[in-house]
Design a protein around this motif. Sequence first.
Motif, PDB file in Angstrom:
ATOM      1  N   ASP A  39       7.823 -11.946   4.334  1.00 29.57           N
ATOM      2  CA  ASP A  39       8.007 -11.543   5.497  1.00 29.57           C
ATOM      3  C   ASP A  39       9.225 -10.291   5.599  1.00 29.57           C
ATOM      4  N   THR A  40       9.373 -10.039   4.216  1.00 28.55           N
ATOM      5  CA  THR A  40      10.429  -8.730   4.033  1.00 28.55           C
ATOM      6  C   THR A  40       9.928  -7.715   3.210  1.00 28.55           C
ATOM      7  N   ASP A  73       2.814  -3.608   9.757  1.00 28.26           N
ATOM      8  CA  ASP A  73       2.643  -2.255   9.184  1.00 28.26           C
ATOM      9  C   ASP A  73       3.648  -2.314   7.820  1.00 28.26           C
ATOM     10  N   ASP A  74       3.202  -1.997   6.774  1.00 28.30           N
ATOM     11  CA  ASP A  74       4.040  -1.855   5.617  1.00 28.30           C
ATOM     12  C   ASP A  74       4.884  -0.762   5.600  1.00 28.30           C
ATOM     13  N   LYS A  86      11.855   1.305   8.562  1.00 26.01           N
ATOM     14  CA  LYS A  86      13.055   0.602   9.374  1.00 26.01           C
ATOM     15  C   LYS A  86      13.990   0.166   8.472  1.00 26.01           C
ATOM     16  N   ALA A  87      13.687  -0.731   7.377  1.00 26.46           N
ATOM     17  CA  ALA A  87      14.638  -1.152   6.467  1.00 26.46           C
ATOM     18  C   ALA A  87      15.609  -0.045   5.843  1.00 26.46           C
ATOM     19  N   LEU A  88      14.807   1.080   5.464  1.00 23.13           N
ATOM     20  CA  LEU A  88      15.735   2.162   4.792  1.00 23.13           C
ATOM     21  C   LEU A  88      16.769   2.651   5.795  1.00 23.13           C
ATOM     22  N   LEU A  89      16.653   2.985   7.111  1.00 25.00           N
ATOM     23  CA  LEU A  89      17.389   3.479   7.772  1.00 25.00           C
ATOM     24  C   LEU A  89      18.075   2.367   8.675  1.00 25.00           C
ATOM     25  N   ASP A  90      18.231   1.277   8.347  1.00 22.09           N
ATOM     26  CA  ASP A  90      19.030   0.351   9.177  1.00 22.09           C
ATOM     27  C   ASP A  90      20.259   0.337   8.772  1.00 22.09           C
ATOM     28  N   GLU A 126       0.798  -1.347   0.029  1.00 25.37           N
ATOM     29  CA  GLU A 126      -0.061  -0.114  -0.097  1.00 25.37           C
ATOM     30  C   GLU A 126       0.737   1.343   0.159  1.00 25.37           C
ATOM     31  N   PHE A 127       2.015   1.541   0.821  1.00 19.79           N
ATOM     32  CA  PHE A 127       2.652   2.436   0.625  1.00 19.79           C
ATOM     33  C   PHE A 127       3.503   2.693  -0.637  1.00 19.79           C
TER      34      PHE A 127
END
Lengths: 203, 112
Positions: free
Chosen positions: B64-65, A129-130, A136-140, A55-56
């Motif tokens: 899941d990712t 939550d998409d 979180k993955a972008l700023l990990d 959705e995002f």
Amino acid sequence: MMTEAAQTVVFYILAASVLGLSIAVVRVRRLLRAAVALMVMLTASAALYVLLGAEFLAGVQVLVYVGGIVVLIVFAIMLTRSSDLLEDVPSNLRRLMGVCVSSGFALIACGIVLTSHFPLSPSAVAPEDDSRAIGKALLDYGPNGYVLPFEIISLLLLAAAVGAIVIARRTPPSAQPFTSGGDLPPEAPHVISLSQRDKRQER
Amino acid sequence: MIEFLANHTPTLTHWLVLCALLFCIGLYGVLTRRNAIGILMSIEIMLDAGAINFVAFNYFNARDTVDGQIMAIFIIAVAAAEAVIAMAIFVALYRYRGTVDVNEMDSLRDES
């Protein structure tokens, strides 16, 4: 069961409309109509993203593509007056070669897709939550993070903005660094003549 | 009827075939359009097909990712940068040559 049936129906409707609209984009002679078809086609592919549980991404697609890129393309069409002149029809040889190349590529790609086996893991559960997972993955910083590509993409966007201004600038100052003292065409000076300037002041 | 539809939900293959067809339509546009802006629009179609491919693999193979979705976001960002630069080049080109027809862009060719 109703959900799966609805998913199938929606997928085929959206796929047909996306394919038809993209054919319209490449075939329509008037470029403004092609741009409108492109806009609708990108909206339909945003709906495809929703069908894939992103959705995002669908929101990003509508914001950036439909709201930004298509508007930019319409600006380019207007500024180059491509909408006034009908684009001349491609010659038959050119059209034939285009059909040959693209249908050949389609045959090869579809053959590869249909004959190869993809290991599926449908048991995995999608993140709750998409947009939160994406953020979180972008700023990990970890090994699965994307902070370096994220920073590089921001640099790329900045460079693109500055480069676009430099390329499309109308009257470069003569002492501008990195340009050879102005790049105006010699026969068409774009300075407003004195008489026009006076008229503009009268208005 | 509903049972038939529910048993035939689109699989990964369906999505990949859709994206391949979309990509080929864009390729046809790139090869046959003469106006540079038309070529840019065809390239946008091809980029969109690639992004849908990434998201489809994400959905069917690694649910899941969100790695595929992040790749699609990068594709969209690069497409935006590309469209900005292309528009600037077209405007400059139109100012110098009075046309954006790619058949006219042959100033590197030896005329004599």
